[in-house]
Design a protein around this motif. Structure first.
Motif, PDB file in Angstrom:
ATOM      1  N   ALA A 151     -82.233 -10.339  48.742  1.00  0.00           N
ATOM      2  CA  ALA A 151     -80.954  -9.951  49.351  1.00  0.00           C
ATOM      3  C   ALA A 151     -79.797 -10.839  48.912  1.00  0.00           C
ATOM      4  N   SER A 152     -80.034 -12.137  48.760  1.00  0.00           N
ATOM      5  CA  SER A 152     -78.936 -13.050  48.425  1.00  0.00           C
ATOM      6  C   SER A 152     -78.387 -12.798  47.023  1.00  0.00           C
ATOM      7  N   GLU A 153     -79.207 -12.242  46.128  1.00  0.00           N
ATOM      8  CA  GLU A 153     -78.740 -11.984  44.759  1.00  0.00           C
ATOM      9  C   GLU A 153     -77.705 -10.876  44.690  1.00  0.00           C
ATOM     10  N   VAL A 154     -77.693 -10.002  45.688  1.00  0.00           N
ATOM     11  CA  VAL A 154     -76.738  -8.893  45.693  1.00  0.00           C
ATOM     12  C   VAL A 154     -75.808  -8.943  46.899  1.00  0.00           C
ATOM     13  N   GLY A 155     -75.806 -10.057  47.612  1.00  0.00           N
ATOM     14  CA  GLY A 155     -74.868 -10.248  48.718  1.00  0.00           C
ATOM     15  C   GLY A 155     -75.140  -9.417  49.946  1.00  0.00           C
ATOM     16  N   VAL A 156     -76.393  -8.979  50.166  1.00  0.00           N
ATOM     17  CA  VAL A 156     -76.729  -8.251  51.388  1.00  0.00           C
ATOM     18  C   VAL A 156     -76.795  -9.263  52.521  1.00  0.00           C
ATOM     19  N   GLU A 157     -76.118  -8.953  53.613  1.00  0.00           N
ATOM     20  CA  GLU A 157     -76.033  -9.876  54.741  1.00  0.00           C
ATOM     21  C   GLU A 157     -77.175  -9.660  55.721  1.00  0.00           C
TER      22      GLU A 157
END
Length: 194
Positions: A151-157
């Motif tokens: 998730a952090s690689e694509v900015g999903v919160e």
């Protein structure tokens, strides 16, 4: 964007915890009806999974997540999962997006799957029609696969967890309130006895 049916799950690299989205848009209505799709991962989840399901023809997923091309980040594709999906068939239910993926089925399958890099493709018709950059991930007709994203690689919160410092402050405030009440009770006792 996926050719035919798909679902999105949240969890960690080792566990799938919840179903975040189940597609109900048949191809090609997905192109216009799902130009954007919003979801938040629950607290503690660090990974999301896209379950791509083949319903006949060229099978693939493509697109962007928070403006990041999914083919430009670390993505892993599972071995075929369709044998774990109760009632799965690669016919009309998947093509028309009426098949509903069961969370328990996907959770059961997770420990039995192997993972590898997905096949990048730029020649599938659906990728050409739907992918903003003309590139996506291909998989075999009639199969279903999980695609695992950090998730952090694509900015999903994620939904924020209560911070531990916040819990400490609440506990401290409760302790001080208890001590103040205890002192007040002792003063009242002392003045009555005097």
């Amino acid at each position: 964007m996926a050719d035919n049916d798909f679902a999105i799950f949240g969890g960690t690299a080792a566990a799938i915890n919840n179903l975040l989205y189940q597609n109900s848009e048949a191809w090609p209505d997905q192109i216009s009806n799902l130009s954007t799709l919003a979801f938040l991962l629950p607290a503690g989840d660090t990974t999301f999974y896209v379950l791509g399901m083949g319903g006949g023809g060229e099978e693939n997923i493509s697109g962007t997540v928070n403006g990041v091309d999914m083919t430009n980040v670390n993505v892993f594709m599972s071995s075929a999962i369709q044998s774990y999906l109760t009632g799965y068939n690669n016919g009309n239910a998947v093509a028309e997006a009426t098949f509903v993926a069961n969370l328990a089925d996907v959770q059961t399958a997770l420990s039995n799957l192997s993972w590898s890099s997905p096949d990048v493709n730029s020649s599938d018709t659906v990728i050409g029609l739907a992918a903003p950059n003309g590139v996506g991930f291909h998989f075999d007709d009639g199969t279903a696969h999980l695609f695992r994203f950090n998730a952090s690689e694509v900015g999903v919160e994620t939904v924020p967890e209560p911070s531990s410092i916040g819990l400490v402050l609440i506990s401290f405030a409760n302790l001080m309130l208890f001590r103040r009440r205890a002192r007040g009770a002792l003063r009242v006792k002392g003045s009555v006895a005097a």
